[in-house]
Every structure is written in structure tokens, then in C-alpha cells.
Motif scaffolding. Structure first.
Motif, PDB file in Angstrom:
ATOM      1  N   VAL A 158       0.846  -1.189   0.000  1.00 25.34           N
ATOM      2  CA  VAL A 158       0.000   0.000   0.000  1.00 25.34           C
ATOM      3  C   VAL A 158       0.883   1.241   0.000  1.00 25.34           C
ATOM      4  O   VAL A 158       1.586   1.522   0.968  1.00 25.34           O
ATOM      5  N   TYR A 216       1.193   6.341   1.647  1.00 25.52           N
ATOM      6  CA  TYR A 216       2.018   7.310   2.370  1.00 25.52           C
ATOM      7  C   TYR A 216       3.370   7.504   1.696  1.00 25.52           C
ATOM      8  O   TYR A 216       4.243   8.158   2.241  1.00 25.52           O
ATOM      9  N   ILE A 255     -10.523  -4.515   8.374  1.00 24.79           N
ATOM     10  CA  ILE A 255      -9.428  -3.851   9.078  1.00 24.79           C
ATOM     11  C   ILE A 255      -9.518  -4.313  10.524  1.00 24.79           C
ATOM     12  O   ILE A 255     -10.582  -4.224  11.137  1.00 24.79           O
ATOM     13  N   MET A 289      -2.555  -5.695   8.264  1.00 24.04           N
ATOM     14  CA  MET A 289      -1.803  -4.533   7.806  1.00 24.04           C
ATOM     15  C   MET A 289      -0.442  -4.573   8.539  1.00 24.04           C
ATOM     16  O   MET A 289      -0.129  -5.568   9.190  1.00 24.04           O
ATOM     17  N   ARG A 325      -2.429  -6.416   3.361  1.00 23.12           N
ATOM     18  CA  ARG A 325      -2.220  -5.098   2.754  1.00 23.12           C
ATOM     19  C   ARG A 325      -1.215  -4.349   3.620  1.00 23.12           C
ATOM     20  O   ARG A 325      -1.543  -3.911   4.718  1.00 23.12           O
ATOM     21  N   GLY A 374       1.602  -1.347   4.211  1.00 22.34           N
ATOM     22  CA  GLY A 374       2.125  -0.057   3.788  1.00 22.34           C
ATOM     23  C   GLY A 374       3.330   0.353   4.605  1.00 22.34           C
ATOM     24  O   GLY A 374       4.476   0.106   4.229  1.00 22.34           O
TER      25      GLY A 374
HETATM   26  C1  PLP Z   1      -3.456   2.303   4.657  1.00 18.56           C
HETATM   27  C2  PLP Z   1      -4.140   1.022   4.560  1.00 18.56           C
HETATM   28  C3  PLP Z   1      -3.432  -0.175   4.704  1.00 18.56           C
HETATM   29  C4  PLP Z   1      -1.951  -0.233   5.032  1.00 18.56           C
HETATM   30  O1  PLP Z   1      -1.748   0.199   6.332  1.00 18.56           O
HETATM   31  P1  PLP Z   1      -0.329   0.110   7.052  1.00 18.56           P
HETATM   32  O2  PLP Z   1      -0.655   0.100   8.493  1.00 18.56           O
HETATM   33  O3  PLP Z   1       0.435   1.298   6.626  1.00 18.56           O
HETATM   34  O4  PLP Z   1       0.318  -1.165   6.623  1.00 18.56           O
HETATM   35  C5  PLP Z   1      -4.141  -1.352   4.563  1.00 18.56           C
HETATM   36  N1  PLP Z   1      -5.474  -1.365   4.295  1.00 18.56           N
HETATM   37  C6  PLP Z   1      -6.176  -0.229   4.151  1.00 18.56           C
HETATM   38  C7  PLP Z   1      -7.630  -0.316   3.872  1.00 18.56           C
HETATM   39  C8  PLP Z   1      -5.540   0.997   4.281  1.00 18.56           C
HETATM   40  O5  PLP Z   1      -6.260   2.130   4.140  1.00 18.56           O
END
Ligand code: PLP
Length: 226
Positions: free
Chosen positions: A36, A39, A167, A203, A219, A221
Motif C-alpha cells: 500500500v 504514504y 481492518i 496490515m 495489505r 504499507g
Molecule cells: C493504509 C491502509 C493499509 C496499510 O496500512 P499500514 O498500516 O500502513 O500497513 C491497509 N489497508 C487499508 C484499507 C488501508 O487504508
């Protein structure tokens, strides 16, 4: 912009963590990594591509459009993860993401289906479930998820539902987070007979736990872009 060495080290760490977690479930449990970039700078996405990564997620339609345009020559797979506003639906359809992971209401599904119909297009989607009941995340209530999933299948022929996305609870303790993942996973299991084969959870802070709870798409980031 991060150096290639830095990104390689971060990516390797994530890949090894995935490997360890998935093998603890089963050697046959395959997990897909979507990175992702929201950022991060577009140059870092290009570097990750050269390191072998192919699937990238964005949570804003405008950002997705811009990045897709800049990186048009790379065979990237784009995922949309954000809250989709009604006035951005047409734009998102034109961008043809490979997976829209954040279908978070029946109203949005109906509207999206209508616009897909006009354009004679189909879109792969996941239904977003709000499985942590202690915050105001968007997504469908777990109790209604199974019924709504079937309702979308029946009333939205232009939407190809592929599974669920969630999430994790942003609680401080792992038990709360685990609970939310288990809630989502149970719903996912009950939908396998309806063709669901993607369970997107996990995440940067919780992907190892998510995989152990059955996630097959994570996912990530911030863990990559530090
Ligand atoms: C930003 C985001 C992520 C990634 O989040 P990180 O904590 O930076 O790994 C994953 N899923 C969704 C829906 C997001 O908005």
C-alpha cells in the motif's frame, strides 16, 4: 525516496514474516501481498516493482489515477482500498482496478452496479466487514454480512464478489484484534460456498496474526516504507 537496498531489506523482512506465519497454518496456505503506497512516493512503488512486487493498493481514486498514469508502462496490478464516494464511482470504473476491496454498504453496491451496467463493465470486489465493534470503522455489520453478501450477488450482476476485507480492531491488546479477525474469518468460511476465495485482513501492525487467523491477502504499507 528510499534506496533500493532499504526497500529490499524491508520487503525481505515482510516476506520472511509472511512465510513463517503461513507455514504455521499450512504449507498449502498461500498468502498474497498487496503493498500500500498511500504514504509513499511513486518512485518507491517503481523500485518495489523492480524488486519483484506486482500488486499495489491505493485508497484514493485521484491518487490511483495519477500513479497508474505515471507507471503505465509497468504491468502492475492495482487494488482500491478506500471509502468510495458516489461521485468517484465512474472514475474508478474507468481505472479498471483488478480488485476493489472496500464495498462497504448495500447502497454503494447498487450504485456501483448501476454505473457498471451503463458502461457494460464488470468489477471484482470484496465486501468490507466492520468486525471490530468498538470503533467507527466503515464496513458492513458482521451480523448482516452473510445476508448482504447474498443480496449483492443476486441484485448486482456486474459486481463479481470474491470475498471479504476487514481492518483489524485498533485495540491495544492482541486478543481484541484476534477476535475481530476470527469474526471475519468465520464469515468468510460461511461464504466459500458462494464462491468467496479471498479473505483480506492484516496490515503492517497485525499481518502475522491475521495470517494465523486465516487471511490469504494482506495489505502492507508503513512497514515497507520506513
Ligand atoms: C493504509 C491502509 C493499509 C496499510 O496500512 P499500514 O498500516 O500502513 O500497513 C491497509 N489497508 C487499508 C484499507 C488501508 O487504508
Amino acid at each position: 525516496m528510499l534506496s533500493k537496498e532499504r526497500l529490499r531489506a524491508n520487503l525481505d523482512e515482510v516476506i520472511w514474516n509472511i512465510e513463517e506465519a503461513r507455514v504455521s497454518v499450512s504449507e498449502h496456505h498461500i498468502v498474497k501481498l498487496v503493498t500500500v503506497g498511500k504514504y509513499s512516493k511513486v518512485e518507491n512503488i517503481e523500485t518495489l516493482y523492480h524488486l519483484g512486487q506486482r500488486a499495489f493498493g491505493e485508497n484514493q481514486v485521484q491518487q490511483l489515477e495519477k500513479r497508474k498514469e505515471i507507471l503505465v508502462n509497468l504491468p502492475l496490478e492495482w487494488h482500491f482500498l478506500g471509502n468510495l464516494q458516489k461521485n468517484k464511482i465512474n472514475k474508478l470504473i474507468e481505472l479498471r482496478p483488478s480488485l476493489m476491496q472496500s464495498l462497504n454498504s448495500i447502497e454503494l453496491a447498487l450504485e456501483l452496479n448501476k454505473k457498471l451496467d451503463i458502461k457494460e463493465k464488470k468489477l471484482n470486489c470484496l465486501m468490507q466487514i466492520n468486525s471490530s465493534n468498538n470503533n467507527n470503522q466503515s464496513g458492513i455489520n458482521p451480523e448482516m454480512a452473510k445476508d448482504l453478501y447474498q443480496e449483492i450477488i443476486e441484485s448486482c450482476p456486474n459486481i463479481n464478489l470474491k470475498g471479504v476485507m476487514s481492518i483489524g480492531a485498533n485495540g491495544v491488546d492482541d486478543i481484541e484484534i484476534k477476535d475481530s479477525f476470527e469474526t471475519t474469518y468465520k464469515i468468510y468460511e460461511s461464504l466459500e460456498q458462494d464462491g468467496a476465495n479471498i479473505c483480506s485482513m492484516g496490515m503492517s501492525g497485525d499481518y502475522k496474526l491475521a495470517i494465523k487467523c486465516g487471511s490469504n491477502l494482506i495489505r502492507v504499507g508503513s512497514a515497507l516504507f520506513v
